[in-house]
Design a protein around this motif. Structure first.
Motif, PDB file in Angstrom:
ATOM      1  N   TYR A 151       0.817  -1.211   0.000  1.00 24.20           N
ATOM      2  CA  TYR A 151       0.000   0.000   0.000  1.00 24.20           C
ATOM      3  C   TYR A 151       0.856   1.269   0.000  1.00 24.20           C
ATOM      4  O   TYR A 151       0.612   2.194  -0.785  1.00 24.20           O
ATOM      5  N   ALA A 152       1.833   1.319   0.891  1.00 18.88           N
ATOM      6  CA  ALA A 152       2.669   2.528   0.960  1.00 18.88           C
ATOM      7  C   ALA A 152       3.400   2.761  -0.350  1.00 18.88           C
ATOM      8  O   ALA A 152       3.518   3.900  -0.820  1.00 18.88           O
ATOM      9  N   ASN A 153       3.890   1.674  -0.968  1.00 18.62           N
ATOM     10  CA  ASN A 153       4.573   1.785  -2.256  1.00 18.62           C
ATOM     11  C   ASN A 153       3.611   2.277  -3.333  1.00 18.62           C
ATOM     12  O   ASN A 153       3.957   3.142  -4.157  1.00 18.62           O
ATOM     13  N   ALA A 154       2.374   1.731  -3.317  1.00 21.32           N
ATOM     14  CA  ALA A 154       1.374   2.148  -4.303  1.00 21.32           C
ATOM     15  C   ALA A 154       0.996   3.610  -4.109  1.00 21.32           C
ATOM     16  O   ALA A 154       0.870   4.369  -5.086  1.00 21.32           O
ATOM     17  N   ILE A 155       0.813   4.024  -2.864  1.00 20.39           N
ATOM     18  CA  ILE A 155       0.457   5.417  -2.582  1.00 20.39           C
ATOM     19  C   ILE A 155       1.578   6.358  -3.019  1.00 20.39           C
ATOM     20  O   ILE A 155       1.335   7.428  -3.579  1.00 20.39           O
ATOM     21  N   THR A 156       2.816   5.943  -2.773  1.00 24.95           N
ATOM     22  CA  THR A 156       3.953   6.787  -3.147  1.00 24.95           C
ATOM     23  C   THR A 156       4.010   6.990  -4.658  1.00 24.95           C
ATOM     24  O   THR A 156       4.172   8.119  -5.147  1.00 24.95           O
ATOM     25  N   TRP A 157       3.858   5.888  -5.435  1.00 22.92           N
ATOM     26  CA  TRP A 157       3.924   6.020  -6.894  1.00 22.92           C
ATOM     27  C   TRP A 157       2.687   6.732  -7.446  1.00 22.92           C
ATOM     28  O   TRP A 157       2.778   7.495  -8.412  1.00 22.92           O
ATOM     29  N   SER A 158       1.533   6.491  -6.819  1.00 28.70           N
ATOM     30  CA  SER A 158       0.332   7.204  -7.244  1.00 28.70           C
ATOM     31  C   SER A 158       0.495   8.703  -7.005  1.00 28.70           C
ATOM     32  O   SER A 158       0.143   9.532  -7.852  1.00 28.70           O
ATOM     33  N   SER A 159       1.049   9.040  -5.842  1.00 30.12           N
ATOM     34  CA  SER A 159       1.305  10.447  -5.535  1.00 30.12           C
ATOM     35  C   SER A 159       2.352  11.032  -6.478  1.00 30.12           C
ATOM     36  O   SER A 159       2.223  12.174  -6.939  1.00 30.12           O
ATOM     37  N   THR A 160       3.386  10.240  -6.777  1.00 29.26           N
ATOM     38  CA  THR A 160       4.427  10.707  -7.699  1.00 29.26           C
ATOM     39  C   THR A 160       3.839  11.014  -9.068  1.00 29.26           C
ATOM     40  O   THR A 160       4.160  12.032  -9.700  1.00 29.26           O
TER      41      THR A 160
END
Length: 422
Positions: A151-160
């Protein structure tokens, strides 16, 4: 000796999922389109009216319908397949973009007859659509990521991705407007919305998560509100960001700074609008390699304070290049806060309730962007653009100080893998 194997952090793990790649491609296109549209609409309305208050009304025209439908939109996102909602909403945004394009054509007499009112009407309709889109997109993303540890990885790339679009979009909008005209800028907007619609359509439909406690609409909405207001960490995190956005936002006044203070025109406005995203993208990429876990709450508080300070100095700056640097810093600080808050919401919220919780978050955060734009425009009308931005940044610092003293659970928060939904 501890023989337990350590899971190596893979910063690209979530990008190996084909449907997640389609998802962030769709978000990239729709965000680019909306950023281009925001720059062009802002410059167009200010050029027609030459009134800073009219810029604040843009945000208000979008915020009112978005707030009005948000809670119901959250309920819909928990009861209707989320892909169906997203595709419908993007189709409505396509209609809005086509309308704005039509207004600028030689065959149209809409703006000469009615002034800027039709533009506000289109923004109002898009506000309704965005009110439904926020909860649907928020709750759809985890359905594409089976492993909760990603989740944190997905949120980071989504935010990026979102921030990258926020970086390119304003500059692209300003440059196309400046060199090729307003019709060309709106045409690019329409094309990008179409590409987003196609990408979302290619993602497979996902069944709704099982609801362990089915309720009617009223009780369902109440349970979502109780969940948010009963969780101190979530409530304090979204409240902190809400006040930071509400009082610290200066984006709505950038046309004034570009035109009257920094004297850089529409091209410079594009770069000013993109500057916060430069810092956000750089910070989000860094966080993909170095995710924040320990002392996440304290880091969030310091970053919101840094955001407020950056905007205070931006308001006082008369140098274009210094203003760019300060906006870059504001974006970097904001990126950390956004990623920590989003990770908290996804991790602590049960899957079947994410639409409703996201709708509350949208009221706190998403609509605060538009209300903050209205606040900035109204204060600028009374006291000028510079005092409006400086005072907003100062209030942001005050909010951080009060939150740091009162919100002990947020201050002590660590984002550890053991964090589980309540």
């Amino acid at each position: 000796m501890n023989d337990k194997p350590t899971r190596r952090h893979d910063p690209y793990a979530v990008l190996r999922l084909p449907e997640f790649r389609l998802y962030i491609s769709a978000r990239l296109c729709i965000t680019l389109a909306m950023q281009i549209q925001a720059v062009v609409v802002g410059w167009q309305i200010y050029a027609i009216t030459n009134d800073v208050f009219s810029l604040g009304l843009i945000g208000l025209a979008e915020a009112i319908p978005s707030i009005f439908v948000s809670l119901y939109a959250g309920y819909v996102a928990d009861t209707v397949p989320r892909k169906r909602i997203i595709v419908t909403v993007v189709a409505v945004l396509m209609f809005c973009s086509l309308a704005l394009l039509y207004f600028t054509m030689d065959i149209s007499r809409v703006l000469p007859l009615y002034g800027v009112l039709p533009i506000y009407v289109v923004i109002f309709i898009s506000g309704i659509a965005r009110g439904f889109m926020g909860p649907a997109v928020f709750s759809f993303m985890p359905q594409l990521v089976a492993d909760k540890q990603l989740y944190a990885n997905a949120i980071t790339w989504s935010s990026t991705t979102w921030q990258a679009a926020s970086l390119v979009g304003p500059a692209l909008g300003g440059l196309v407007y400046g060199f090729y005209g307003i019709t060309a800028a709106y045409a690019v907007d329409v094309l990008l919305v179409l590409l987003s619609l196609m990408a979302f359509a290619l993602i497979g439909g996902k069944a709704l998560p099982e609801n362990v406690n089915p309720q009617n609409m009223v009780d369902s909405l109440r349970s979502g509100l109780r969940f948010v207001f009963g969780n101190q960490v979530i409530l304090n995190a979204i409240s902190l960001d809400m006040f930071a956005v509400l009082f610290g936002g200066a984006v709505a006044l950038l046309p004034v700074f570009a035109s009257d203070i920094l004297l850089v025109g529409p091209q410079g406005l594009g770069f000013l609008r993109a500057a916060p995203a430069v810092g956000s993208v750089a910070m989000a990429i860094w966080m993909a390699y170095h995710p924040i876990t320990l002392k996440a709450g304290k880091i969030m508080l310091w970053c919101v304070a840094g955001f407020g300070l950056s905007l205070i100095f931006f308001g006082l700056s008369t140098s274009f290049w210094l203003s760019l640097v300060l906006l870059v810093l504001s974006g970097a600080f904001d990126s950390i806060s956004v990623i920590i808050r989003s990770t908290l919401l996804h991790t602590l919220t049960p899957e079947y309730m994410k639409g409703r919780v996201s709708s509350v978050n949208s009221i706190f955060i998403g609509s605060s962007n538009e209300i903050g734009a209205f606040r900035a425009g109204a204060m600028a009308k009374v006291m000028g653009a510079v005092p409006s931005v400086v005072l907003g940044g100062a209030i942001t610092l005050l909010v951080v100080g009060v939150t740091a003293l009162k919100a002990d659970k947020l201050r002590k928060l660590d984002l550890t893998p053991e964090l589980e939904p309540v």
